[in-house]
Motif scaffolding. Structure first.
Motif, short mmCIF file in Angstrom:
data_model
loop_
_atom_site.label_atom_id
_atom_site.label_comp_id
_atom_site.label_asym_id
_atom_site.label_seq_id
_atom_site.Cartn_x
_atom_site.Cartn_y
_atom_site.Cartn_z
N PHE A 138 -4.63 -16.08 -7.57
CA PHE A 138 -5.24 -17.29 -6.67
C PHE A 138 -6.95 -16.93 -6.12
N GLY A 139 -7.49 -16.23 -7.23
CA GLY A 139 -8.99 -16.13 -7.01
C GLY A 139 -9.37 -15.37 -5.89
N ARG A 140 -10.71 -15.47 -5.96
CA ARG A 140 -11.59 -14.40 -4.74
C ARG A 140 -12.72 -15.65 -3.89
N ARG A 141 -12.79 -15.03 -2.77
CA ARG A 141 -13.73 -15.78 -1.80
C ARG A 141 -15.10 -15.43 -2.50
N PRO A 142 -15.88 -16.14 -1.80
CA PRO A 142 -17.60 -15.92 -2.43
C PRO A 142 -17.99 -14.68 -1.87
N ASP A 143 -17.47 -13.60 -1.13
CA ASP A 143 -17.57 -12.41 -0.84
C ASP A 143 -17.15 -11.42 -1.50
N GLY A 144 -16.23 -11.76 -2.55
CA GLY A 144 -15.56 -10.80 -3.58
C GLY A 144 -14.15 -10.51 -3.18
N THR A 145 -13.77 -10.88 -1.97
CA THR A 145 -12.43 -10.35 -1.46
C THR A 145 -11.19 -11.31 -1.82
N PRO A 146 -10.22 -11.00 -2.22
CA PRO A 146 -9.08 -11.71 -2.67
C PRO A 146 -8.66 -12.80 -1.70
N ARG A 147 -8.34 -14.05 -2.08
CA ARG A 147 -7.97 -14.99 -1.16
C ARG A 147 -6.49 -14.59 -0.63
N TRP A 148 -5.64 -13.79 -1.55
CA TRP A 148 -4.40 -13.63 -1.22
C TRP A 148 -4.08 -12.12 -1.65
N ARG A 149 -3.25 -11.38 -0.71
CA ARG A 149 -2.83 -9.95 -1.13
C ARG A 149 -1.38 -9.98 -1.11
N LEU A 150 -0.78 -8.93 -1.77
CA LEU A 150 0.60 -8.58 -1.63
C LEU A 150 0.81 -7.33 -0.97
N VAL A 151 1.36 -7.32 0.31
CA VAL A 151 1.61 -6.56 1.07
C VAL A 151 2.68 -5.39 0.64
N LEU A 152 2.43 -4.09 0.30
CA LEU A 152 3.74 -3.28 -0.29
C LEU A 152 3.85 -2.18 0.88
N ALA A 153 4.88 -2.47 1.45
CA ALA A 153 5.31 -1.47 2.74
C ALA A 153 6.40 -0.70 2.21
N ARG A 154 6.47 0.80 2.35
CA ARG A 154 7.52 1.54 1.53
C ARG A 154 8.04 2.27 2.53
N ARG A 155 9.32 2.32 2.76
CA ARG A 155 10.08 3.33 3.63
C ARG A 155 9.88 4.80 2.96
N ALA A 156 9.31 5.46 4.25
CA ALA A 156 9.12 6.78 3.55
C ALA A 156 10.32 7.45 3.17
N THR A 157 10.06 8.61 2.27
CA THR A 157 11.23 9.31 1.73
C THR A 157 11.65 10.44 2.48
N GLY A 158 11.03 10.78 3.66
CA GLY A 158 11.11 11.77 4.48
C GLY A 158 10.12 12.52 4.82
N ALA A 159 9.01 12.56 4.18
CA ALA A 159 7.67 13.22 4.47
C ALA A 159 7.06 12.46 5.44
N PRO A 160 6.23 13.08 6.19
CA PRO A 160 5.44 12.46 7.54
C PRO A 160 4.82 11.05 6.95
N VAL A 161 4.80 10.10 7.72
CA VAL A 161 4.08 8.80 7.33
C VAL A 161 2.81 9.08 7.36
N GLY A 162 1.78 8.68 6.18
CA GLY A 162 0.59 8.79 6.24
C GLY A 162 -0.15 7.56 5.96
N ARG A 163 -1.58 7.81 5.99
CA ARG A 163 -2.24 6.69 5.70
C ARG A 163 -2.28 6.42 4.17
N ALA A 164 -2.13 5.08 3.71
CA ALA A 164 -2.23 4.75 2.33
C ALA A 164 -3.50 3.83 2.26
N GLU A 165 -4.28 4.05 1.10
CA GLU A 165 -5.54 3.19 0.92
C GLU A 165 -5.33 2.04 0.33
N ASP A 166 -5.87 1.05 0.82
CA ASP A 166 -5.77 -0.23 0.29
C ASP A 166 -6.66 -0.27 -0.84
N GLU A 167 -6.17 -1.44 -1.75
CA GLU A 167 -6.98 -1.45 -3.16
C GLU A 167 -7.94 -2.77 -2.64
#
Length: 252
Positions: A223-252
């Motif tokens: 769907f392309g990008r905005r004039p500032d270079g950021t994407p017009r749409w993102r796909l959120v990927l929320a993953r259920r933790a496998t047992g380890a403490p929930v940590g911070r995931a970096e966005d691409e």
């Protein structure tokens, strides 16, 4: 846009003055002829992104499946059973006609209180175009229910658009719509909850993490990008933790 086979102004008015459930029961026979149906272009972009990043899945869940726009995508991505959940019996009836596949189960339920899933939890959950029906205070129950329905390591995926600014005509359109809905719900019962500006990525990310997900986003560059270079749409990927403490995931 609406087609000649779509609902009339009178039919849309009747829907708007009904509850969410009754409104979609009324609209269901013509829903796929409205602009409210998730476009195939969006479904294809999400499917391609998930297939490239994750490969195939076991079983799948479509939260607020409506007439089943996302079910075909799940049938292609998932090797096992696919379940669609929706509050509207009319929408589910249309989904049943569109997808008579023996691998498809359709369940009438409120997404804020998802029923127990199959003995084997789901590997993938998706949702398209439904989050405007949930007030911010309802997101924790919604996300907790999806979290409980997934196996450890299971994925909850959905697209989210970039914020729009007051310089855009779309900002004024959705702001006006939301204001009109607030007035309608203040003076008319039953309420019809549908807002366009109540699902910001920051708040959504925080609620997902509170529910036990790790969260990342990936650009949907289809769907392309905005004039500032950021994407017009993102796909959120929320993953259920496998047992380890929930940590911070970096966005691409």
């Amino acid at each position: 846009m609406f087609t000649s086979q779509g609902p009339t102004v009178r039919e849309l008015a009747a829907q708007a003055l009904s509850s969410v459930e009754r409104g979609y029961d009324l609209l269901s026979p013509k829903f796929d002829q409205t602009p409210f149906r998730t476009p195939d272009r969006m479904l294809d972009a999400v499917e391609e992104t998930l297939a490239q990043r994750e490969g195939s899945f076991g079983s799948g869940l479509d939260v607020c499946c409506g007439t089943g726009a996302g079910l075909g995508m799940l049938l292609r991505l998932c090797r096992g059973r696919v379940t669609g959940v929706d509050l509207s019996a009319g929408m589910l009836a249309e989904a049943a006609r569109a997808y008579p596949d023996e691998r498809v189960d359709l369940v009438r339920a409120d997404a804020r209180a998802l029923p127990p899933g199959p003995a084997d939890p789901y590997d993938l959950a998706v949702s398209f175009g439904a989050f405007g029906h949930f007030l911010p205070a309802e997101r924790p129950a919604l996300f907790s229910g999806v979290h409980a329905a997934l196996r450890p390591g299971g994925l909850f995926a959905f697209p989210i658009g970039a914020p729009i600014t007051p310089a855009s005509a779309a900002w004024w359109a959705v702001t006006g719509f939301d204001a009109a809905m607030r007035v309608r719900n203040a003076v008319w019962r039953p309420p019809f909850v549908m807002y366009y500006r109540t699902f910001p990525l920051g708040g959504v990310r925080a609620d997902l993490r509170a529910a036990g997900f790790t969260v990342e986003t990936v650009p949907l560059d289809h769907f392309g990008r905005r004039p500032d270079g950021t994407p017009r749409w993102r796909l959120v990927l929320a993953r259920r933790a496998t047992g380890a403490p929930v940590g911070r995931a970096e966005d691409e």
